[in-house]
Design a protein around this motif. Structure first.
Motif, short mmCIF file in Angstrom:
data_model
loop_
_atom_site.label_atom_id
_atom_site.label_comp_id
_atom_site.label_asym_id
_atom_site.label_seq_id
_atom_site.Cartn_x
_atom_site.Cartn_y
_atom_site.Cartn_z
N TRP A 141 0.83 -1.21 0.00
CA TRP A 141 0.00 0.00 0.00
C TRP A 141 0.87 1.25 0.00
O TRP A 141 0.77 2.09 -0.91
CB TRP A 141 -0.89 -0.05 1.23
N TRP A 142 1.73 1.40 1.02
CA TRP A 142 2.45 2.67 1.12
C TRP A 142 3.56 2.78 0.08
O TRP A 142 3.81 3.87 -0.44
CB TRP A 142 2.99 2.86 2.55
N ILE A 143 4.20 1.66 -0.26
CA ILE A 143 5.28 1.73 -1.24
C ILE A 143 4.73 2.07 -2.63
O ILE A 143 5.26 2.94 -3.34
CB ILE A 143 6.06 0.40 -1.29
N GLY A 144 3.64 1.41 -3.03
CA GLY A 144 3.09 1.65 -4.35
C GLY A 144 2.63 3.08 -4.55
O GLY A 144 2.98 3.74 -5.55
N ILE A 145 1.87 3.61 -3.61
CA ILE A 145 1.35 4.97 -3.75
C ILE A 145 2.47 6.00 -3.61
O ILE A 145 2.49 7.01 -4.34
CB ILE A 145 0.24 5.21 -2.72
N PHE A 146 3.42 5.75 -2.71
CA PHE A 146 4.53 6.68 -2.57
C PHE A 146 5.33 6.79 -3.86
O PHE A 146 5.69 7.89 -4.30
CB PHE A 146 5.45 6.25 -1.42
N LEU A 147 5.62 5.66 -4.50
CA LEU A 147 6.40 5.69 -5.73
C LEU A 147 5.67 6.42 -6.85
O LEU A 147 6.28 7.14 -7.64
CB LEU A 147 6.75 4.26 -6.16
#
Length: 409
Positions: free
Chosen positions: A209-215
């Motif tokens: 969740w956080w890695i995908g949206i952050f990238l």
């Protein structure tokens, strides 16, 4: 405010599914302890609604993943459709990216077949494409260029005036500073990984969740700190999952010992767990309240809001009911929106040099000063940087193109 409440409820439901009620309440407490969350919740902007829809969509997916609930799956689809209405195609792209990434990492990509629903996908397309089709019917190319090309494509590519000095490290800095201390749970995940402990499906989902949206937002050209708002629930849940075992193992951490297992031992252990939970809840609450009280943005916004509303009351008292009221093009959009709402009237934009005698204008203080002796200031607010002026004589130049362009619409 409603969007923030929806996001908090979705975070609670995810926390309960991932660890129980204690994890759920800890996650909500961590979420409320993030400055950007409650600051955005007090502003009438699209970001909180968009983030709430993203959170509901991902919560629906994970609850479906846990128990196969058709209601949860439908929630995922419908919330994504609403996210598109809130802020465009990213409303579908972000949940889709997180879901695909999680299923790949978790080794369950085949579950995508079960998750897919033609009726629900058709409903999403009907809602979103239907709205865009109707909007294009009304607005034509002007709507398409603004909402699709400018706000989505050019913002992502950094063209059309969206290029800025912000880069990947700017977004990383916001990620580090805006979510302290809850993002320290990521270091705990690294430590657990180094010890050989593997993440469960819930942990892998939160990291996807956080890695995908952050990238996505880190690679996009247009960057703002509020764009990270959709990942706040994931960080809050990771923090809650890190804090929860500390409470569970509190008796051992305090070197609690008893000669033999007994009813008294069990009662003392429950007492310590309850006391530890309460102490942690109080600590989180105090942190959240302290963060709000020491925030410079809170006091600045409150001062500006009071000044703007006081100015609107003064304008209402002295402005003739049928007077022509305009806003200078350089006046902030928020000022125009708030004052128009409180006056109960439409305020169109028009350059001051294009005004007629007895026209009234809302303008920044410096712009009004440039109008010279052709205008008279009636009421002003230095804190809100706004003034109401009345034109004493016409100043329009008939052949001036700025007086016939889009600024008059």
């Amino acid at each position: 405010v409603m969007g923030a409440e929806i996001m908090a409820i979705a975070t609670f439901l995810l926390g309960r599914a991932m660890g129980g009620k204690r994890t759920a309440w800890l996650a909500v407490g961590a979420l409320l302890g993030m400055h950007e969350f409650w600051h955005t919740a007090t502003q009438a902007r699209v970001d909180m609604i968009f983030s709430a829809c993203i959170t509901m969509s991902l919560a629906g997916f994970f609850l479906w993943f846990c128990n196969g609930s058709k209601v949860a799956r439908a929630t995922c689809y419908i919330a994504s459709a609403f996210a598109v209405l809130a802020k465009g195609p990213a409303g579908l792209a972000l949940p889709g990216l997180v879901i695909l990434g999680f299923l790949l990492v978790d080794g369950r990509f085949r579950m995508l077949r079960t998750f897919w629903s033609w009726p629900l996908a058709g409903f999403v397309l009907f809602i979103d494409f239907g709205w865009y089709a109707l909007a294009y019917h009304i607005g034509g190319n002007e709507f398409f260029e603004l909402q699709v090309q400018h706000e989505n494509i050019e913002r992502a590519l950094g063209t059309g005036g969206f290029s800025s000095n912000s880069n990947f490290f700017t977004m990383l800095g916001w990620f580090i500073t805006r979510m302290l201390p809850w993002n320290l749970a990521l270091f705990w995940s690294v430590v657990r990984r180094a010890r050989g402990e593997s993440e469960d499906s819930a942990g892998r989902f939160l990291h996807a969740w956080w890695i995908g949206i952050f990238l996505v937002f880190a690679l996009a050209a247009g960057k703002r700190a509020v764009y990270l708002l959709p990942i706040y629930p994931a960080i809050a849940l990771l923090a809650a999952r890190a804090m929860d075992p500390m409470i569970v193992h509190l008796p051992r951490l305090l070197r609690f010992r008893h000669s033999r297992p007994s009813a008294a031992f069990a009662a003392d252990k429950r007492r310590l767990l309850l006391q530890g939970s309460r102490a942690l809840a109080v600590a989180i609450l105090l942190f959240d309240v302290t963060l709000m009280l020491v925030s410079r943005d809170v006091w600045r916004d409150l001062t500006l809001e009071k000044s703007r509303l006081a100015f609107a009351d003064q304008v209402s008292a002295i402005l003739p009911a049928h007077a022509a009221l305009f806003a200078a093009p350089e006046l902030d959009n928020t000022d125009v929106t708030v004052i128009a709402y409180h006056l109960g009237r439409e305020i169109r934009r028009k350059p001051i040099p294009c005004g007629d005698r007895n026209d009234y204008y809302l303008s920044p203080l410096d712009s009004a000063q440039r109008a010279g002796d052709k205008s008279r200031a009636l009421v002003s607010s230095e804190k809100a940087d706004i003034v109401l002026i009345a034109l004493l004589s016409p100043s329009r130049v008939p052949l001036d193109s700025s007086c016939t362009g889009p600024s008059l619409q």
